[in-house]
Design an enzyme around this catalytic site. Structure first.
Site, PDB file in Angstrom:
ATOM      1  N   CYS A  46       0.837  -1.211   0.000  1.00 19.92           N
ATOM      2  CA  CYS A  46       0.000   0.000   0.000  1.00 19.92           C
ATOM      3  C   CYS A  46       0.866   1.252   0.000  1.00 19.92           C
ATOM      4  O   CYS A  46       0.539   2.249  -0.662  1.00 19.92           O
ATOM      5  CB  CYS A  46      -0.920   0.019   1.221  1.00 19.92           C
ATOM      6  SG  CYS A  46      -2.017  -1.400   1.294  1.00 19.92           S
ATOM      7  N   ASP A 138     -20.581  12.838 -15.315  1.00 20.06           N
ATOM      8  CA  ASP A 138     -22.022  12.606 -15.110  1.00 20.06           C
ATOM      9  C   ASP A 138     -22.287  11.780 -13.845  1.00 20.06           C
ATOM     10  O   ASP A 138     -23.415  11.360 -13.607  1.00 20.06           O
ATOM     11  CB  ASP A 138     -22.629  11.899 -16.336  1.00 20.06           C
ATOM     12  CG  ASP A 138     -21.920  10.573 -16.656  1.00 20.06           C
ATOM     13  OD1 ASP A 138     -20.999  10.185 -15.911  1.00 20.06           O
ATOM     14  OD2 ASP A 138     -22.290   9.926 -17.651  1.00 20.06           O
TER      15      ASP A 138
HETATM   16  C1  BEZ Z   1       0.509  -4.721   1.761  1.00 16.71           C
HETATM   17  O1  BEZ Z   1       0.104  -3.604   1.487  1.00 16.71           O
HETATM   18  O2  BEZ Z   1       1.704  -4.987   1.715  1.00 16.71           O
HETATM   19  C2  BEZ Z   1      -0.463  -5.809   2.132  1.00 16.71           C
HETATM   20  C3  BEZ Z   1      -1.594  -5.483   2.847  1.00 16.71           C
HETATM   21  C4  BEZ Z   1      -2.475  -6.519   3.200  1.00 16.71           C
HETATM   22  C5  BEZ Z   1      -2.209  -7.822   2.801  1.00 16.71           C
HETATM   23  C6  BEZ Z   1      -1.096  -8.096   2.041  1.00 16.71           C
HETATM   24  C7  BEZ Z   1      -0.198  -7.085   1.709  1.00 16.71           C
END
Ligand code: BEZ
Length: 221
Positions: A46, A138
């Site tokens: 993430c 829209d």
């Molecule tokens: C990650 O962002 O590394 C991750 C988050 C949840 C599960 C697996 C990977």
């Protein structure tokens, strides 16, 4: 599976975010929008994804697309994690250039079908998957993509997809495999040859095929 279908009006939800309370349609105004969820703040994939999103945020802006992220973490966590995200991103400075929704009660994640049942937190509750929704001016859903938590997305591909969505919203064309802006596009099958000739002054070329059918028609938009 609950969730939205292409062409549905995107819900005008209210949410807590890193820029305060928003009403989604007001947040979008007359712009395109991209809403992308991630499983959890302070996780590795993430962090790489949001750092990349921050790095290419000017490209989304150029295309008139408002960005907003979402996870089941709190606003406080989002603010703290944003500093890690920006520090990871050697080319970016300052604050994260888009807000993050705090869906800690999982209300939106359930409503929009964003939960990944295979990814469970320490309390046994599902995390958000890596969803992408592109919303048109829209307010209708133009594209959705759903990746599992274990696979990070490619933001260059999302920009490419937005280029295709914006072009095909304006012209009666479709973009072929691996298309990039500036390349030839396909005339959509519902247009007759005479309609295509009138619509595309740059001309239409038709590829000969073993079937003899004349459906593979290119033009330069
Ligand atoms: C990650 O962002 O590394 C991750 C988050 C949840 C599960 C697996 C990977």
């Amino acid at each position: 599976m609950p969730g939205l279908l292409l062409g549905d009006v995107f819900p005008n939800f209210e949410a807590d975010t890193t820029i305060g309370q928003i009403k989604f349609h007001d947040f979008l105004g007359s712009s395109w929008g991209i809403l992308f969820s991630h499983p959890r703040d302070f996780t590795p994939v993430c962090t790489t994804e949001l750092a990349c999103a921050a790095k290419v945020s000017d490209e989304f802006k150029k295309r008139g697309v408002k960005m907003i992220a979402l996870s089941i973490d709190s606003v406080e966590d989002h603010h703290n994690w944003s500093k890690d995200v920006m520090a990871f991103n050697s080319e970016a400075e300052g604050a994260l250039p888009f807000p993050i929704i705090a869906d800690h009660k999982r209300v939106l994640s359930v409503q929009l079908g964003m939960l990944d049942p295979d990814e469970i937190d320490k309390d046994g509750l599902p995390l958000t998957a890596r969803c992408v929704f592109v919303i048109g001016p829209d307010k209708k859903l133009k594209l959705s993509i759903l990746y599992p938590a274990t696979t990070g997305r490619n933001f260059d591909e999302l920009l490419r997809v937005i280029d295709s969505l914006q072009l095909t919203a304006q012209k009666k064309v479709a973009t072929p495999v691996d298309w990039k802006p500036g390349q030839k596009v396909m005339v959509i099958p519902s247009l007759s040859d005479s309609e295509a000739a009138a619509l595309f002054p740059n001309g239409v070329t038709t590829k000969e095929l073993p079937s003899g059918k004349k459906y593979l028609r290119y033009t330069q938009p």
